[in-house]
Motif scaffolding. Structure first.
Motif, short mmCIF file in Angstrom:
data_model
loop_
_atom_site.label_atom_id
_atom_site.label_comp_id
_atom_site.label_asym_id
_atom_site.label_seq_id
_atom_site.Cartn_x
_atom_site.Cartn_y
_atom_site.Cartn_z
N TYR A 5 -59.56 -7.59 38.59
CA TYR A 5 -60.38 -6.82 39.55
C TYR A 5 -59.88 -5.39 39.60
O TYR A 5 -58.66 -5.15 39.51
CB TYR A 5 -60.29 -7.43 40.96
N HIS A 6 -60.80 -4.47 39.76
CA HIS A 6 -60.44 -3.07 39.97
C HIS A 6 -61.37 -2.49 41.03
O HIS A 6 -62.58 -2.76 40.99
CB HIS A 6 -60.60 -2.28 38.66
N PRO A 7 -60.83 -1.71 41.97
CA PRO A 7 -61.71 -1.12 43.01
C PRO A 7 -62.84 -0.29 42.41
O PRO A 7 -63.92 -0.19 43.01
CB PRO A 7 -60.76 -0.22 43.82
N ASP A 8 -62.61 0.25 41.22
CA ASP A 8 -63.66 1.07 40.60
C ASP A 8 -64.71 0.24 39.87
O ASP A 8 -65.56 0.80 39.17
CB ASP A 8 -63.04 2.10 39.66
N TYR A 9 -64.67 -1.09 40.05
CA TYR A 9 -65.84 -1.89 39.64
C TYR A 9 -67.05 -1.45 40.47
O TYR A 9 -68.19 -1.62 40.05
CB TYR A 9 -65.60 -3.39 39.89
N PHE A 10 -66.76 -0.96 41.66
CA PHE A 10 -67.83 -0.47 42.54
C PHE A 10 -68.15 0.98 42.20
O PHE A 10 -67.25 1.82 42.17
CB PHE A 10 -67.41 -0.57 44.00
N VAL A 11 -69.42 1.24 41.94
CA VAL A 11 -69.89 2.61 41.71
C VAL A 11 -71.04 2.84 42.67
O VAL A 11 -71.98 2.04 42.73
CB VAL A 11 -70.39 2.78 40.26
N PRO A 12 -70.99 3.91 43.47
CA PRO A 12 -72.10 4.16 44.40
C PRO A 12 -73.41 4.36 43.66
O PRO A 12 -73.46 5.00 42.61
CB PRO A 12 -71.68 5.48 45.10
N LEU A 13 -74.45 3.75 44.20
CA LEU A 13 -75.80 3.90 43.63
C LEU A 13 -76.72 4.45 44.73
O LEU A 13 -76.39 4.36 45.91
CB LEU A 13 -76.32 2.53 43.16
N PRO A 14 -77.86 4.99 44.34
CA PRO A 14 -78.81 5.45 45.37
C PRO A 14 -79.15 4.29 46.31
O PRO A 14 -79.21 3.14 45.88
CB PRO A 14 -80.04 5.85 44.54
N PRO A 15 -79.37 4.58 47.61
CA PRO A 15 -79.56 3.52 48.62
C PRO A 15 -80.68 2.55 48.28
O PRO A 15 -80.60 1.36 48.61
CB PRO A 15 -79.91 4.29 49.90
#
Ligand SMILES: [Zn+2]
Length: 309
Positions: A5-15
């Protein structure tokens, strides 16, 4: 059970974007909170290197991804806007699946809290998939002499078209995909075994088909490593799934697949693949089922039974 797991698996996307990116941190939190994964069981991947990605992907595609020069049609096909963070995330997740596979070869079961991006082809991405993490991991294990024969059990509700295309005609890799016949992708590729399912299929029909086919496969093909794409989009109420598995049906599926591998002494690397429940939290809950079943099967519960070392 060790999990990448890496916290940067999450990438912000448009809402308004339909991809439930928040499921990754939510699943990670849930598994730690409930002791299904201990803090010391978390493997933090780096970015998969180009040399390894080139075992599957074309130089042209990797060059465009690195430089951010994919054309508009290629980005639309992926379905997620390109960004440096997305490129980094894709390489982290690919490395995470490789770490999970290596851990599985040592421990029996391990997982990546991402991955299973099976719609990625050598020269293009599609269906929210940029890099084919499972294919890269298989090619790296083969290159390194860690495992030659691999079985891909792809139970995401969408056909593993990229994986099928990559390994078509390669007798060292058995690709098994059970998916909605009328669902995306419209044009299916040829897996070693494809099982197309009717819309609306429920627990009993699904589980009996799975059992019959997986037993046959494991009777004929002896892999050195198994990759399980445990997509939860066959769940009832999934926005893209069109099937009707209950939570209990999914739980039985996870138990059956893991037990089929573990009871035969086959190492299994789990990737989470797709899931589009009404909320990311609900999606993460469904993804947690495979970890609950893995923990009960191996008798390991993370912090409840801390790993040694
Ligand atoms: Zn899917």
């Amino acid at each position: 059970m060790r999990c990448a797991y890496h916290p940067d698996y999450f990438v912000p996307l448009p809402p308004s974007h339909p991809f439930p990116m928040a499921k990754y941190p939510l699943l990670h939190e849930r598994l730690l909170r409930d002791g299904l994964v201990g803090p010391r069981d978390v493997l933090e991947p780096g970015e998969a290197c180009l040399e390894e990605l080139r075992l599957v992907h074309t130089d042209a595609y990797l060059g465009q991804l690195a430089a951010g020069t994919l054309d508009a049609a290629a980005v639309r096909r992926i379905g997620v806007p390109w960004s440096p963070a997305l490129w980094r995330r894709s390489r982290l997740a690919a490395q995470g699946t490789l770490l999970a596979a290596r851990a599985a070869l040592e421990d029996g079961i391990a997982a990546n809290l991402a991955g299973g991006t099976h719609h990625a082809f050598p020269g293009h991405g599609e269906g929210f998939c940029v890099l084919n993490d499972v294919a890269v991991a298989i090619r790296v294990l083969q290159r390194d002499g860690r495992a030659r024969r691999a079985l891909v059990i792809d139970l995401d509700v969408h056909q593993g078209n990229g994986t099928a295309a990559i390994f078509e005609g390669d007798a060292s890799v058995f690709t098994f995909s059970m998916h909605g016949e009328r669902n995306y992708p419209t044009r299916k590729m040829r897996s070693t075994l494809d099982v197309g399912l009717a819309d609306g299929l429920g627990d009993e029909g699904y589980l009996s088909l799975l059992q019959r086919h997986l037993d046959t496969i494991l009777g004929e093909f002896v892999p050195e490593v198994v990759f399980y794409l445990a997509g939860v989009d066959p769940a009832l109420g999934d926005r893209y799934g069109r099937l009707a598995l209950t939570d209990e049906g999914l739980r039985r599926r996870e138990r059956y697949v893991l037990d089929a591998c573990v009871s035969r002494g086959l190492p299994v690397a789990i990737t989470i693949a797709g899931g589009y429940a009404p909320t990311p939290a609900r999606t993460a809950e469904l993804h947690a089922l495979v970890f609950e079943e893995a923990a009960s099967l191996t008798g390991q519960g993370g912090s409840r039974h801390p790993a040694i070392g």
